[in-house]
Scaffold this active site. Structure first.
Site, PDB file in Angstrom:
ATOM      1  N   ASP A 128       3.734  15.485   4.372  1.00  0.00           N
ATOM      2  CA  ASP A 128       4.104  15.990   3.093  1.00  0.00           C
ATOM      3  C   ASP A 128       2.926  16.835   3.004  1.00  0.00           C
ATOM      4  OD1 ASP A 128       5.239  16.071   0.762  1.00  0.00           O
ATOM      5  OD2 ASP A 128       4.424  14.432  -0.201  1.00  0.00           O
TER       6      ASP A 128
ATOM      7  N   ASP B 182       2.966   9.788   0.813  1.00  0.00           N
ATOM      8  CA  ASP B 182       2.514   8.821  -0.020  1.00  0.00           C
ATOM      9  C   ASP B 182       3.126   7.313   0.136  1.00  0.00           C
ATOM     10  OD1 ASP B 182       5.062   8.867  -1.110  1.00  0.00           O
ATOM     11  OD2 ASP B 182       4.567  10.113  -2.990  1.00  0.00           O
TER      12      ASP B 182
ATOM     13  N   ASP C  57       8.597   8.911  -0.384  1.00  0.00           N
ATOM     14  CA  ASP C  57       9.118   9.412   0.844  1.00  0.00           C
ATOM     15  C   ASP C  57       9.558   8.320   1.828  1.00  0.00           C
ATOM     16  OD1 ASP C  57       8.659  12.183   0.647  1.00  0.00           O
ATOM     17  OD2 ASP C  57       6.484  11.784   0.835  1.00  0.00           O
TER      18      ASP C  57
END
Length: 652
Positions: free
Chosen positions: A354, A546, A550
């Protein structure tokens, strides 16, 4: 040597560092013994054995014959042999007929039966010495992890009615106020009441750099106060503190075994009965083919074969290798939830990450506010501030920082979060939308802005079905992010960035970091599809994010890595690996630890199988004595243990 199930749950308790196989019998707790006490039975046996060998060979005495000689060797055997005999009996009683205790018992009693008293005692003596070294190695690994992690003080100073009282940390209640002097460790999680404070957070993050906190910020158990006296209001019970959860995580780390460990366990269960059968055949078969067959000679060969065949080096050193890998990672602020993830990371070919909070700081700042003149600017900003109060996203924090405390007199109705889009609610019956431009498209809001022309992250606003304007928000790249990408690529790992943020922002960040594959404007399901595309190439994938927003991608990936930092408990609970200090450079470090752990484990497997195979053949052919058998069993096990604990000394 006795098998040890290296259960990290015993860390932080008074139990042994592993569930010692001897526990089935006499349940001795070696943790409370000194090293001398642990070696005492072996010292007694060794002394009696040396005297007996001297009386046999160098200082012959007429009285040292017959039953006196036998009794002397039996006396030398008992201190080291009796516990093993007792465990062999208990394992048989539990239908485990082919334990190493049984093999060692049969081999040494057989040696006594054919008159090889010195060798019978020596085999059990070296076995006992090897077991003590094994125990010390496991205890050392356990102590290293416990010392690293359990940084909480037993007692804390509580302030009540201006009076300071020292109490047990476990007895402190939520809402109590703790006073922390310079150099003291915090015992419970809490909120800083003092204006400011500086703390060493190494116990939680592996990072010794001071962390400055201001009034109202959260401070955690294990942090060390570096400056003036501060006061902390307790917000979490002792057993629920962040450090408690980290301890529990590491203590449970071996509940999920690596495939190599599981294979060795299954292998030992099949392997041991086979070698017992072969030992019997070595004794009996020659009777039909050898002219000068002597039972004692072939029995001796079979006993040597049994001693060599003990799978101690494998069943001890392999779990200890993974144990060491988990400990080495913990020392560097990386928490593995199981040894299977060490193996999986070692094979990772793709790291998908991410952007926000992983490669960037996740600390957004509002850059500009662009609202249309026909809207009441103050009202719109107040509404945006209030609706963002429902979100935990870093963007919401940036808006609060810019606009200040939300106006609690404003009540919004029907507030809901639309995944990957933003927030929806209503004020006095009028619809409010705050999110990305995909949210505007979803609700058919017409706008006169081209989002692709603006590099920064955009927060679009619509009110009463009309586009009201937007805010621009920017994030900064972490200082070690570029180094992380370089190290991953040097390890032969492909790097991909996936983000729900604007494609232009994602491409810009990826370009600065040297990430060739980057995709923005992704919904959670889009991220899942991208990862599925990579997995379709049969490549092991690790996803870094995180661990909460996700979750679908974390579940799909082979290894889910969370930038846990000092963030939410949900992050620690979701991911397979947690990086405590939010540093992306720990990603290649975690992969390297996995690779080194696997390398050491396979070195031990090759060593054990190689030496045993050679000595087994020599033993069956009568070319190896009990002394070679001892080396093939205890000696190889000790070498494997020393190799396994080596990873705890490595620098990554």
């Amino acid at each position: 040597m006795a098998k040890k199930k290296l259960n990290l749950r015993d860390i932080g308790t008074e139990k042994h560092a592993g569930e010692h196989s001897h526990d089935a019998g006499h349940n001795h707790d070696n943790t409370d013994k000194t090293t001398l006490q642990m070696f005492l039975p072996a010292i007694i046996s060794f002394t009696l054995l040396i005297i007996a060998i001297a009386l046999d060979n160098w200082i012959t005495q007429n009285w040292f014959i017959g039953w006196v000689r036998i009794a002397w060797y039996v006396a030398a055997y008992i201190p080291v042999g009796l516990p093993v005999l007792r465990d062999a009996f208990d394992s048989i009683r539990k239908s485990d007929f082919f334990s190493e205790f049984f093999l060692m018992s049969i081999a040494t009693i057989g040696a006594f039966a054919i008159g090889e008293f010195p060798e019978g005692v020596a085999v059990m003596l070296f076995y006992a010495v090897g077991e003590v070294f094994q125990t010390l190695a496991v205890q050392r690994a356990k102590t290293n992890i416990k010392t690293l992690l359990d940084q909480r003080p037993d007692e804390v100073t509580v302030v009540k009615d201006n009076q300071s009282t020292t109490v047990k940390a476990e007895s402190v209640e939520i809402g109590d106020i703790i006073q922390l002097k310079s150099g003291e460790k915090l015992g419970l999680d809490g909120e800083l009441l003092s204006e400011k404070g500086s703390f060493n957070t190494a116990a939680l993050t592996g990072e010794s750099k001071p962390d400055s906190k201001e009034k109202g910020e959260i401070v955690l158990a294990g942090m060390i106060n570096l400056n003036t006296v501060v006061q902390v209001k307790v917000t979490t019970a002792y057993k629920d503190s962040k450090l408690s959860k980290i301890l529990e995580l590491v203590q449970n780390a071996t509940s999920q075994k690596a495939p190599t460990e599981l294979f060795i366990r299954k292998f030992a269960k099949i392997y041991t009965p086979i070698v017992v059968l072969l030992a019997i055949l070595i004794t009996i078969i020659p009777f039909f083919f050898v002219q000068d067959y002597t039972f004692s000679k072939w029995l001796y060969r079979a006993l040597v074969f049994l001693v060599i065949s003990c799978p101690c080096a494998l069943v001890i050193s392999i779990p200890l290798g993974y144990f060491g890998g988990i400990g080495a990672a913990s020392r560097n602020g990386i928490l593995f939830k199981g040894s299977n993830f060490l193996d999986a990371l070692a094979e990772v070919k793709n790291v998908v990450m991410d952007k926000t909070g992983t490669m960037t700081e996740g600390v957004f700042k509002v850059q500009t506010v662009n609202l249309k003149q026909e809207f009441d600017r103050d009202l719109i900003l107040k509404l945006v501030n209030v609706i963002e109060n429902s979100s935990t996203h870093p963007v919401a924090t940036a808006i609060h920082d810019h606009l200040g405390e939300p106006d609690h007199t404003i009540i919004l109705d029907n507030v809901e979060e639309i995944a990957g889009h933003g927030l929806k609610g209503s004020y006095q019956g009028k619809e409010l939308l705050v999110g990305n431009f995909k949210l505007m498209d979803k609700f058919n809001i017409q706008y006169d802005v081209n989002p692709n022309d603006i590099v920064e992250t955009l927060i679009a606003i619509a009110y009463e079905g009309k586009f009201a304007g937007y805010l621009t928000i920017a994030d900064s790249i972490k200082e070690d992010a570029a180094e992380t990408v370089q190290k991953l690529q040097s390890l032969g790992v492909k790097v991909t960035m996936l983000s729900g943020d604007k494609a232009t922002v994602v491409k810009a960040v990826a370009g600065k970091l040297g990430i060739p594959n980057a995709f923005g404007d992704l919904l959670p399901e889009d991220k899942v599809n991208k990862v599925k595309e990579i997995k379709a190439r049969n490549e092991t994938v690790a996803f870094v994010g995180d661990g909460v927003n996700d979750a679908p991608v974390v579940a799909l990936s082979d290894v889910g890595i969370a930038m846990g930092g000092l963030g939410s408990d949900a992050t620690i609970e979701t991911a397979d690996v947690v990086i405590q200090d939010d540093k992306p450079s720990k990603i290649p470090m975690a992969i390297n630890i996995g690779k080194q752990t696997k390398k050491i484990v396979w070195q031990n497997i090759a060593l054990a199988f190689g030496v045993k195979a050679v000595v087994l053949v020599l033993g069956a052919g009568g070319l190896a004595t009990m002394w070679e058998a001892v080396f093939a069993d205890v000696g190889v096990a000790l070498l494997a243990i020393l190799n396994a604990v080596r990873i705890q000394k490595m620098k990554f």
